[in-house]
Design an enzyme around this catalytic site. Sequence first.
Site, PDB file in Angstrom:
ATOM      1  N   ASP A 227      10.325   5.302  -9.638  1.00 22.47           N
ATOM      2  CA  ASP A 227       9.819   5.802 -11.007  1.00 22.47           C
ATOM      3  C   ASP A 227      10.286   6.954 -11.662  1.00 22.47           C
ATOM      4  OD1 ASP A 227       8.567   3.654 -11.737  1.00 22.47           O
ATOM      5  OD2 ASP A 227       6.373   4.477 -11.421  1.00 22.47           O
TER       6      ASP A 227
ATOM      7  N   SER B 277       0.861  -1.133   0.022  1.00 16.42           N
ATOM      8  CA  SER B 277      -0.047   0.006  -0.114  1.00 16.42           C
ATOM      9  C   SER B 277       1.000   1.440  -0.007  1.00 16.42           C
ATOM     10  CB  SER B 277      -0.800  -0.080   1.179  1.00 16.42           C
ATOM     11  OG  SER B 277      -1.732   0.917   1.142  1.00 16.42           O
TER      12      SER B 277
ATOM     13  N   LYS C 262      -0.099  -4.180  -3.410  1.00 17.72           N
ATOM     14  CA  LYS C 262      -1.649  -3.735  -3.113  1.00 17.72           C
ATOM     15  C   LYS C 262      -1.742  -2.373  -3.849  1.00 17.72           C
ATOM     16  CE  LYS C 262      -4.672  -2.367   0.586  1.00 17.72           C
ATOM     17  NZ  LYS C 262      -4.974  -0.861   0.358  1.00 17.72           N
TER      18      LYS C 262
END
Length: 566
Positions: A308, A297, A322
């Site tokens: 990223d 999460s 998740k």
Amino acid sequence: MQRFVNIIWVALTLCLGGSVLAQKPAKTRNQESYTKALDIVGASMSLLDRYFVDSVDLERISRRGIDAMLSSLDPYTEYYSKEDNEQLKLITTGEYGGIGSIISQRPDSTVIINDPMEGMPAAQAGLKAGDRILEVDGQDFRKATSDAVSKALKGKPGSKISLLIQRLGESKPRKVEFTRRKIMVNPVPYYGVTPAGYGYIKLTNFPNTAATEVRRAMTELQKTQKINGLVLDLRDNGGGLMEEAVKIVSFFVPEGTEVLRTKARAELKQEAVYRTRSKPIYPNLPLVVLIDGQSASSAEIVAGALQDVDRAVVVGQKSFGKGLIQTTMQLPHQGVLKLTTAKYYIPSGRCIQRINYKEARAGREAELPDSLTQIFHTAAGREVHDAGGILPDVKVEVDSLPTMLYYLTYNESAFDWITTYAQRHKTIAPPASFTVSDTDYEAFGRMLIEKKFDYDRQSAKRLVTLKEIAKLEGYLERVAPLIDSLEQALKPDLKHDLESLRPHIMRFLNTSIINRYYYRRGVIERELLSDQIVAEADRLLADQARYQAILRPKKKDEEKKELADA
């Protein structure tokens, strides 16, 4: 038949919310089905209440029904009644009114103090791990459940509490009186430096204090240690509030950087973008983020977003996967529905959700195989995948723990031996240098043998399976002598296990004893010394050429040019 009964209970629960909503029906995608369901369920509930052969606890069966209904959707959509609101508050804020101690129930239905938290009322009042709770404010809890005792221990901050406890080895009970407080569970139980001298912060979850505590730890580390690299440990972090994840990412990336976007069900056409809203505090500090299979999460949002935008190197094992967002919504009678409302997508555009619950509900394959994952790209052009979790830039495998360690962790005799050790030793060496003596280890081993300690050995289980397969395939008679020989070789031998698994058992004893004196921070400090993943993070931060090469690998045309120049 059982499935039919479960469906009836599920239907009944719709009536509870529906009886209130029926006065002003909510707009649904299928109003006719919605109204029909309310009519049928409302009538069924009324008939049950009036005519069922036994008296019906409508509140109890309706709670069972709503839990069944929601759990059939996914594990994250949950109902919290008025009585459960304290639990929800603990999840979101990390605070509650109580004594600040973990308790546990033993097989004989006694409840003990298991782990008093550092600086909290229980520890300050002198309560110790192993103390058996006999009474709370005069109410008898000699035989009780941990839930019942927990409710009695909690209360309004500032209220008085009286405990009658029985300490191991003492003949008479002790009465302990003190005051409850607002318990704030710090999501940063430890910060310090790694063996190589880089900053280290352990973040366990994401309540509404997570970003504040991480920032406080970073500020203190810069002030006292002058760190030139940071390890942010998100292992075993199950997540929490999304907003806290965005705040933590903002410490390291430019203001306005996209951290994630959320997308609701397609026909709702609801999409939201979350960006950092403050200038970074440490825009250039080399950063390594640690993850494992229990990082989920919000932990994955932090690790994935930093990966990223090429701001941190991620080290460890693949995360949980998740990629869903939950929203809390108010219900009648002070209830709350925690509802999965969207998927989230990190900056590269990937959603890292591992299980497709829609497919699971339909009885189809719910996990996407690795061969079908899509390729995405980071800001610098590195390939990343929607692999049902965050794949680390540097994968580090760790040794699995022997089965015996799991059983030792929950063994009463082992726990009581450690309690007795703590009673006999008023102080111990600092966490980094403490170790159980050979004499004490031998004493611990003798105690386990005397208590006939045993555990399920996986080798024996696999041998039984092998025997069954051999019988099924017609080979049992041929291989029977070999299997008999293996059975003899694998016959439980605790003395052998105590010797062959000594390093693991010593580690268990050392950390368990350190926890009694230095609490969780001491355990983490000690574990850093032998942590394989932290060691890899240290090597990576020490080798800045390798660190930069991972974040900004040379493109193929650059490599060709270098070869040509050579």
